[in-house]
Design a protein around this motif. Structure first.
Motif, PDB file in Angstrom:
ATOM      1  N   LEU A 177       0.900  -1.190   0.041  1.00 48.63           N
ATOM      2  CA  LEU A 177      -0.280   0.291   0.142  1.00 48.63           C
ATOM      3  C   LEU A 177       1.050   1.161   0.442  1.00 48.63           C
ATOM      4  N   TYR A 178       2.051   1.363   0.451  1.00 49.90           N
ATOM      5  CA  TYR A 178       2.761   2.193   1.108  1.00 49.90           C
ATOM      6  C   TYR A 178       3.425   2.690  -0.256  1.00 49.90           C
ATOM      7  N   LYS A 179       4.167   1.553  -1.236  1.00 51.92           N
ATOM      8  CA  LYS A 179       4.858   1.275  -1.947  1.00 51.92           C
ATOM      9  C   LYS A 179       3.991   2.122  -3.442  1.00 51.92           C
ATOM     10  N   GLU A 180       2.321   1.512  -3.453  1.00 47.48           N
ATOM     11  CA  GLU A 180       1.369   2.184  -4.529  1.00 47.48           C
ATOM     12  C   GLU A 180       0.823   2.886  -4.259  1.00 47.48           C
ATOM     13  N   THR A 181       0.860   4.070  -3.196  1.00 49.37           N
ATOM     14  CA  THR A 181       0.122   5.047  -3.189  1.00 49.37           C
ATOM     15  C   THR A 181       0.718   6.025  -2.751  1.00 49.37           C
ATOM     16  N   TYR A 182       2.288   6.105  -2.234  1.00 46.95           N
ATOM     17  CA  TYR A 182       3.170   7.083  -1.141  1.00 46.95           C
ATOM     18  C   TYR A 182       2.725   8.631  -2.796  1.00 46.95           C
ATOM     19  N   SER A 183       3.204   8.409  -4.064  1.00 46.35           N
ATOM     20  CA  SER A 183       3.718   9.563  -4.465  1.00 46.35           C
ATOM     21  C   SER A 183       2.374  10.279  -5.157  1.00 46.35           C
ATOM     22  N   GLU A 184       1.522   9.393  -4.992  1.00 49.37           N
ATOM     23  CA  GLU A 184      -0.250  10.182  -5.295  1.00 49.37           C
ATOM     24  C   GLU A 184      -0.441  10.755  -4.476  1.00 49.37           C
ATOM     25  N   ILE A 185      -0.477  10.186  -2.637  1.00 49.67           N
ATOM     26  CA  ILE A 185      -0.507  11.171  -1.598  1.00 49.67           C
ATOM     27  C   ILE A 185       0.198  12.529  -1.688  1.00 49.67           C
ATOM     28  N   PHE A 186       1.773  12.029  -2.034  1.00 45.25           N
ATOM     29  CA  PHE A 186       2.303  13.163  -1.812  1.00 45.25           C
ATOM     30  C   PHE A 186       2.069  14.512  -2.720  1.00 45.25           C
ATOM     31  N   ARG A 187       2.041  13.670  -4.577  1.00 43.14           N
ATOM     32  CA  ARG A 187       1.261  15.042  -5.156  1.00 43.14           C
ATOM     33  C   ARG A 187       0.388  15.657  -4.961  1.00 43.14           C
ATOM     34  N   PHE A 188      -1.146  14.778  -4.420  1.00 41.14           N
ATOM     35  CA  PHE A 188      -2.271  15.646  -3.436  1.00 41.14           C
ATOM     36  C   PHE A 188      -1.551  16.962  -2.645  1.00 41.14           C
ATOM     37  N   CYS A 189      -0.379  16.338  -2.157  1.00 37.79           N
ATOM     38  CA  CYS A 189      -0.315  17.117  -0.406  1.00 37.79           C
ATOM     39  C   CYS A 189       0.245  18.225  -0.943  1.00 37.79           C
ATOM     40  N   ALA A 190       1.078  17.988  -1.782  1.00 34.67           N
ATOM     41  CA  ALA A 190       2.113  18.796  -2.573  1.00 34.67           C
ATOM     42  C   ALA A 190       1.227  20.364  -3.400  1.00 34.67           C
ATOM     43  N   ARG A 191       0.103  20.124  -4.381  1.00 32.36           N
ATOM     44  CA  ARG A 191      -0.358  20.520  -4.813  1.00 32.36           C
ATOM     45  C   ARG A 191      -1.793  21.587  -4.063  1.00 32.36           C
ATOM     46  N   LYS A 192      -1.702  21.185  -2.745  1.00 33.01           N
ATOM     47  CA  LYS A 192      -2.832  21.447  -2.129  1.00 33.01           C
ATOM     48  C   LYS A 192      -1.626  22.838  -1.041  1.00 33.01           C
TER      49      LYS A 192
ATOM     50  N   GLU B 210       0.392  14.572 -18.055  1.00 31.13           N
ATOM     51  CA  GLU B 210      -0.520  13.126 -17.547  1.00 31.13           C
ATOM     52  C   GLU B 210      -1.634  13.403 -16.273  1.00 31.13           C
ATOM     53  N   GLU B 211      -0.714  13.662 -15.017  1.00 30.98           N
ATOM     54  CA  GLU B 211      -1.548  13.903 -13.868  1.00 30.98           C
ATOM     55  C   GLU B 211      -2.539  15.395 -14.293  1.00 30.98           C
ATOM     56  N   ARG B 212      -2.127  16.213 -15.182  1.00 29.54           N
ATOM     57  CA  ARG B 212      -3.311  17.451 -15.404  1.00 29.54           C
ATOM     58  C   ARG B 212      -4.564  16.771 -16.284  1.00 29.54           C
ATOM     59  N   LYS B 213      -3.709  15.441 -17.126  1.00 30.71           N
ATOM     60  CA  LYS B 213      -5.169  14.819 -17.749  1.00 30.71           C
ATOM     61  C   LYS B 213      -5.850  14.288 -16.984  1.00 30.71           C
ATOM     62  N   GLN B 214      -5.290  13.285 -16.086  1.00 33.22           N
ATOM     63  CA  GLN B 214      -5.684  12.700 -14.937  1.00 33.22           C
ATOM     64  C   GLN B 214      -6.994  13.362 -13.923  1.00 33.22           C
ATOM     65  N   TYR B 215      -6.480  14.496 -13.468  1.00 32.53           N
ATOM     66  CA  TYR B 215      -7.030  15.978 -12.427  1.00 32.53           C
ATOM     67  C   TYR B 215      -8.242  16.131 -13.468  1.00 32.53           C
ATOM     68  N   GLU B 216      -8.524  16.295 -15.137  1.00 28.94           N
ATOM     69  CA  GLU B 216      -9.769  17.479 -15.523  1.00 28.94           C
ATOM     70  C   GLU B 216     -10.898  15.613 -16.122  1.00 28.94           C
ATOM     71  N   ASN B 217     -10.030  14.471 -15.998  1.00 24.71           N
ATOM     72  CA  ASN B 217     -11.148  13.189 -16.316  1.00 24.71           C
ATOM     73  C   ASN B 217     -11.515  13.214 -15.311  1.00 24.71           C
ATOM     74  N   TYR B 218     -11.142  13.569 -14.053  1.00 28.63           N
ATOM     75  CA  TYR B 218     -11.619  13.416 -12.215  1.00 28.63           C
ATOM     76  C   TYR B 218     -12.991  14.561 -12.369  1.00 28.63           C
ATOM     77  N   ILE B 219     -13.656  15.515 -12.507  1.00 29.40           N
ATOM     78  CA  ILE B 219     -13.758  15.942 -13.284  1.00 29.40           C
ATOM     79  C   ILE B 219     -14.983  16.655 -13.875  1.00 29.40           C
ATOM     80  N   ASP B 220     -14.378  16.019 -14.866  1.00 29.51           N
ATOM     81  CA  ASP B 220     -15.446  15.722 -16.144  1.00 29.51           C
ATOM     82  C   ASP B 220     -15.987  14.128 -15.328  1.00 29.51           C
TER      83      ASP B 220
END
Length: 180
Positions: free
Chosen positions: A11-26, A103-113
């Protein structure tokens, strides 16, 4: 016991970078984002016994919610919110959505859509003001021509709908929870 350690490590290996990017954006601060991400995983480790019956998707939801709350606490402690509540929309988009790559921006836009497809026009407008533009309640209530108390009720109702929508999208594999 060994299976729990393997699950935590995976779980740590799979999600660490996503959690980090989420926090960094905020918070737009790499070092603080690393600290917050570490705190989130430490909290998971400390509460592992209580959370051990969850599915992988439930862990992901828990991690993002915990990260969101930790970021909010961090910003509140730094006095960030009061100091920056009057951001203009353009500044907010630049600061809050400073994507690491295309890629991250595109993924975010897809979530919003995906979320937009499932909300009424009225609920999406509220969602946009709160999640995307992150406007204070006072400004949102003026834009919508309603009192702040009425706004709070609408927000509670919209969040209930949004949770249901996001849970369905997670089950379908369309979205990872970044909101709520």
């Amino acid at each position: 016991m060994q299976n729990n350690k393997i699950l935590y490590d995976d779980l740590y290996k799979e999600t660490y970078s996503e959690i980090f990017r989420f926090c960094a954006r905020k918070i737009n601060d790499r070092e603080s984002a690393q600290d917050i991400t570490s705190e989130v995983f430490l909290t998971l480790y400390l509460k592992w016994g209580l959370l051990s019956q969850m599915t992988i998707n439930q862990y992901r939801i828990w991690l993002f919610r915990t990260a969101n709350l930790t970021v909010k606490r961090f910003l509140r402690n730094k006095g960030y919110r009061q100091k920056h509540e009057t951001y203009f929309k353009e500044d907010m988009i630049e600061c809050e959505h400073g994507f690491i790559d295309f890629e991250e921006r595109k993924q975010y836009e897809n979530y919003i859509d995906e979320i937009k497809k499932h909300l009424s026009e009225r609920d999406y407008e509220l969602f946009r003001y709160i999640v995307i533009e992150e406007l204070p309640y006072e400004i949102i209530s003026k834009k919508l021509g309603i009192t702040e108390n009425t706004l709070r009720v609408r927000i509670m109702r919209m969040r209930t709908k949004l949770r249901s929508i996001v849970e369905k999208l997670i089950l379908l594999g369309c979205i990872i929870l970044f909101f709520c």
